[in-house]
Structures are given as structure tokens and as C-alpha cells.
Design a protein around this motif. Structure first.
Motif, short mmCIF file in Angstrom:
data_model
loop_
_atom_site.label_atom_id
_atom_site.label_comp_id
_atom_site.label_asym_id
_atom_site.label_seq_id
_atom_site.Cartn_x
_atom_site.Cartn_y
_atom_site.Cartn_z
N PHE A 38 0.84 -1.20 0.00
CA PHE A 38 0.00 0.00 0.00
C PHE A 38 0.88 1.25 0.00
CE2 PHE A 38 -2.21 3.15 2.70
CZ PHE A 38 -3.28 3.40 1.88
N ILE A 39 0.57 2.20 -0.89
CA ILE A 39 1.27 3.48 -0.95
C ILE A 39 0.34 4.54 -0.37
CG2 ILE A 39 2.28 5.24 -2.44
CD1 ILE A 39 2.83 2.98 -4.45
N PRO A 40 0.70 5.15 0.77
CA PRO A 40 -0.20 6.14 1.36
C PRO A 40 -0.28 7.40 0.50
CG PRO A 40 1.83 6.00 2.63
CD PRO A 40 1.89 4.93 1.57
N THR A 41 -1.48 7.92 0.37
CA THR A 41 -1.70 9.18 -0.32
C THR A 41 -2.30 10.16 0.70
OG1 THR A 41 -3.91 8.49 -0.97
CG2 THR A 41 -2.14 8.02 -2.52
N ALA A 51 0.13 9.53 10.12
CA ALA A 51 0.43 8.11 9.96
C ALA A 51 -0.40 7.51 8.83
CB ALA A 51 0.15 7.36 11.25
N GLU A 52 0.08 6.41 8.29
CA GLU A 52 -0.61 5.70 7.21
C GLU A 52 -1.87 5.03 7.76
OE1 GLU A 52 0.25 1.56 4.91
OE2 GLU A 52 1.92 2.92 5.16
N MET A 53 -2.99 5.24 7.05
CA MET A 53 -4.26 4.61 7.43
C MET A 53 -4.69 3.67 6.32
SD MET A 53 -6.41 7.79 9.06
CE MET A 53 -7.87 6.83 9.26
N PRO A 54 -4.79 2.38 6.59
CA PRO A 54 -5.30 1.48 5.56
C PRO A 54 -6.70 1.92 5.12
CG PRO A 54 -4.38 0.25 7.40
CD PRO A 54 -4.41 1.69 7.80
N CYS A 60 -7.51 6.01 12.92
CA CYS A 60 -6.07 5.92 12.75
C CYS A 60 -5.52 4.86 13.71
CB CYS A 60 -5.42 7.27 13.03
SG CYS A 60 -3.61 7.23 12.99
N PRO A 61 -4.71 3.90 13.22
CA PRO A 61 -4.16 2.90 14.12
C PRO A 61 -3.10 3.47 15.06
CG PRO A 61 -3.36 2.55 11.87
CD PRO A 61 -4.36 3.67 11.82
N ASN A 62 -2.58 4.67 14.76
CA ASN A 62 -1.54 5.27 15.57
C ASN A 62 -2.10 6.12 16.71
OD1 ASN A 62 1.09 5.90 16.29
ND2 ASN A 62 1.14 7.70 14.99
N CYS A 63 -3.00 7.05 16.38
CA CYS A 63 -3.50 7.97 17.40
C CYS A 63 -4.99 7.80 17.70
CB CYS A 63 -3.22 9.41 17.00
SG CYS A 63 -4.17 9.99 15.57
N GLY A 64 -5.72 7.05 16.88
CA GLY A 64 -7.13 6.83 17.14
C GLY A 64 -8.05 7.90 16.59
#
Length: 176
Positions: A38-41, A51-54, A60-64
Motif C-alpha cells: 500500500f502506498i499512502p496518499t 500516519a498511514e491509514m489502511p 487511525c491505528p496510531n492515534c485513534g
């Protein structure tokens, strides 16, 4: 680079400006490199921490932080594999009681998704509803008592059906 349509999941050719399956523009697509990573845009980065979000996550998996309104346009939940079986198990036995003299059976869709406690709760509720319909003759009830009882049955049918739809389209994340 490969482009995946977030609307229908089809791959969009590099020389095309839109998806051949559904017609969506290639602007907000999911981008993958040649190895399939996956390439984040900008649409797939957290607006709070970067952060990258699928594409399938609402938070967000990093900060919620929740996805922004513009990012929500690219989000489309997909049904889990064979999720339609759970939906059918929730809808068909639940509606049988409305059209025949057989009892409504709730909770089978929960069993399919391995939600044993909810499934047993709705199954016990089905047994209680069946007991009341057999024990107390509905013809002796007043019109309002019968109407209220039927609305309670419809409420529990809709409640278990909505829960199964949520399980089919947005299953809980497995903790790592």
C-alpha cells in the motif's frame, strides 16, 4: 504502480482515468506498488498525526483519530467472505414466523459469526416468544395486546438483523 478502485475493488489500468467496472474517477484510488504494498496518499494519511491509514479503517491505528469527512468518500466497507450466509441465517428463520405458524428463530446469524453469547440470548428470546404464543392463545388477547406483542417481536427481529449486518460488513479487528 497499480490502482485499485475503492468503489468496486477492480484494478484500474494505468492508462485509464476511470474504473471500467463502475465508472469512478481514478483520483481517489488505492495505490499499490509493484510488489503489492500500500502506498499512502493524502486521502489515506491521518490528518492528526500523518500516519498511514489502511483504506478499510475508520480510525487511525496510531492515534485513534477518526477519518476526515473528505477521506470518508473513499471508504467503503466490504462484506466478509461468505458473510451472506450469516445474513441469510438471520433473516430467513426470523421471517418464517411472520408468514407461517412456525416460530420465529433469532440468533442463528450470530452463531455463524461465532458470537455465542448473543446467539444464545436471541435463541432464548425466541423460545420465550414461542412459549407465550403457545401458552396464551392470541385470540383471547385484545387487539392492542396482540399489536404490542407483535411490535416487540419485530423489534427483536430488526435488532438481531442489524447486529448481523454489522458483523458481516465490519467484523471486529483481531487483537495482535
Amino acid at each position: 504502480m497499480r490502482y485499485i478502485c475503492p468503489e468496486c475493488g477492480s484494478e484500474i489500468p494505468e492508462d485509464s482515468g476511470f474504473c471500467y467496472s463502475c465508472g469512478r474517477k481514478r483520483d481517489n484510488t488505492i495505490r499499490l506498488d509493484q510488489s503489492g504494498h500500500f502506498i499512502p496518499t493524502e486521502e489515506n494519511k491521518c490528518t492528526s498525526c500523518g500516519a498511514e491509514m489502511p483504506p478499510s479503517d475508520l480510525f487511525c491505528p496510531n492515534c485513534g483519530e477518526r477519518r476526515s469527512k473528505t477521506q470518508m468518500d473513499t471508504f467503503r466497507p466490504k462484506m466478509v467472505k461468505y458473510g451472506w450466509i450469516g445474513i441469510a441465517l438471520a433473516l430467513i428463520p426470523g421471517t418464517i414466523g411472520f408468514v407461517t405458524i412456525l416460530p420465529c428463530i433469532f440468533g442463528l446469524g450470530h452463531f455463524y459469526f461465532k458470537k455465542w453469547t448473543k446467539g444464545l440470548t436471541f435463541l432464548a428470546l425466541s423460545a420465550a416468544i414461542f412459549y407465550f404464543t403457545i401458552r396464551y392463545e392470541m385470540s383471547l388477547w385484545s387487539l392492542w395486546e396482540n399489536f404490542i406483542f407483535q411490535m416487540i417481536v419485530v423489534f427483536f427481529f430488526l435488532l438481531q438483523a442489524m447486529e448481523v449486518f454489522v458483523l458481516a460488513f465490519m467484523p471486529p479487528k483481531k487483537s495482535e
